[in-house]
Write a protein that holds these residues in place. Structure first.
Motif, PDB file in Angstrom:
ATOM      1  N   SER A  27      43.656  87.807  -2.623  1.00 47.17           N
ATOM      2  CA  SER A  27      42.889  86.797  -1.892  1.00 47.17           C
ATOM      3  C   SER A  27      41.393  87.008  -2.065  1.00 47.17           C
ATOM      4  N   VAL A  28      40.641  85.962  -1.789  1.00 44.60           N
ATOM      5  CA  VAL A  28      39.182  86.073  -1.823  1.00 44.60           C
ATOM      6  C   VAL A  28      38.719  87.086  -0.785  1.00 44.60           C
ATOM      7  N   ALA A  29      39.398  87.132   0.350  1.00 49.75           N
ATOM      8  CA  ALA A  29      39.035  88.097   1.388  1.00 49.75           C
ATOM      9  C   ALA A  29      39.186  89.526   0.876  1.00 49.75           C
ATOM     10  N   GLN A  30      40.272  89.805   0.146  1.00 50.23           N
ATOM     11  CA  GLN A  30      40.474  91.131  -0.434  1.00 50.23           C
ATOM     12  C   GLN A  30      39.371  91.464  -1.441  1.00 50.23           C
ATOM     13  N   LEU A  31      39.058  90.487  -2.270  1.00 48.75           N
ATOM     14  CA  LEU A  31      38.024  90.688  -3.280  1.00 48.75           C
ATOM     15  C   LEU A  31      36.676  90.977  -2.634  1.00 48.75           C
ATOM     16  N   ARG A  32      36.328  90.184  -1.616  1.00 47.46           N
ATOM     17  CA  ARG A  32      35.045  90.379  -0.932  1.00 47.46           C
ATOM     18  C   ARG A  32      34.983  91.748  -0.287  1.00 47.46           C
TER      19      ARG A  32
END
Length: 207
Positions: free
Chosen positions: A32-37
């Motif tokens: 997810s984008v949250a994981q990446l961020r």
């Protein structure tokens, strides 16, 4: 009141490397984008999209990074300084060693990161298929070179030999992800190369 240190500057190059490892481990859709961020130092959503535009654009960069670093082991198939047989064997051994190292996710990002995709993301699977096709082309060129230079007989079924070696190469990914050690692949590659020897000797029968 004590002053806090300045926040660590965002390093785009490091961020792409971090994303590559996440996509390699978890796949495109699951990451997810949250994981990446979070992995990039808890950067804001605005900073993420300003730097990469979208998760898909970042994934494409991560794939390019993988190809130019870890995936570089496949270049051995193209090494014309070696005999075709030696190039094939080196490519397989280097790939198996890389995919079983403990310093990064196991297996091959180009095989594992989009095994399954929703209908909306089939173009991601297509992107990886295109990259795998490029390596398949190198294997085919290696075998064709072997026929031209006499390492393999002119009667060699090139398509069949390509299928044999590429299927083994791609199978390393799932086996490595299941924890199969390099030593097992090493022994299997030695056995696989005996097939090459058998094809080669078949061409000399009756001469």
């Amino acid at each position: 009141m004590a002053r806090t240190g300045r926040p660590r500057a965002f390093n785009r190059d490091e961020a792409v490397a971090t994303a590559m490892l996440l996509f390699w481990e978890h796949g495109f859709e699951t990451t997810s984008v949250a994981q990446l961020r979070a992995a990039m130092g808890d950067i804001s959503a605005a900073s993420f999209y300003a730097a990469f535009e979208s998760k898909e654009a970042l994934f494409r960069e991560a794939v390019d990074r993988y190809i130019s670093t870890y995936g570089h082991v496949s270049e051995a198939f193209r090494d014309t300084n070696l005999t075709a047989k030696a190039a094939m064997e080196l490519g397989l051994r280097q790939s198996a060693r890389m995919q079983t190292e403990n310093s990064h996710p196991s297996g091959c990002l180009l095989v594992l990161s989009a095994v399954n995709c929703s209908p909306e993301q089939q173009h991601i699977r297509g992107l990886l298929s295109k990259e795998r096709e490029r390596v398949r082309g190198w294997i085919k060129e290696c075998i064709e070179r072997a026929v031209v230079n006499g390492e393999l007989p002119e009667s060699t079924d090139i398509s069949m030999v390509v299928m044999l070696f590429e299927t083994f190469l791609r199978g390393i990914s799932t086996q490595a992800r299941d924890g199969v050690p390099y030593e097992a692949f090493e022994a299997a590659i030695t056995q696989l190369m005996s097939v090459w020897d058998a094809l080669s000797s078949h061409g000399t029968e009756g001469t």
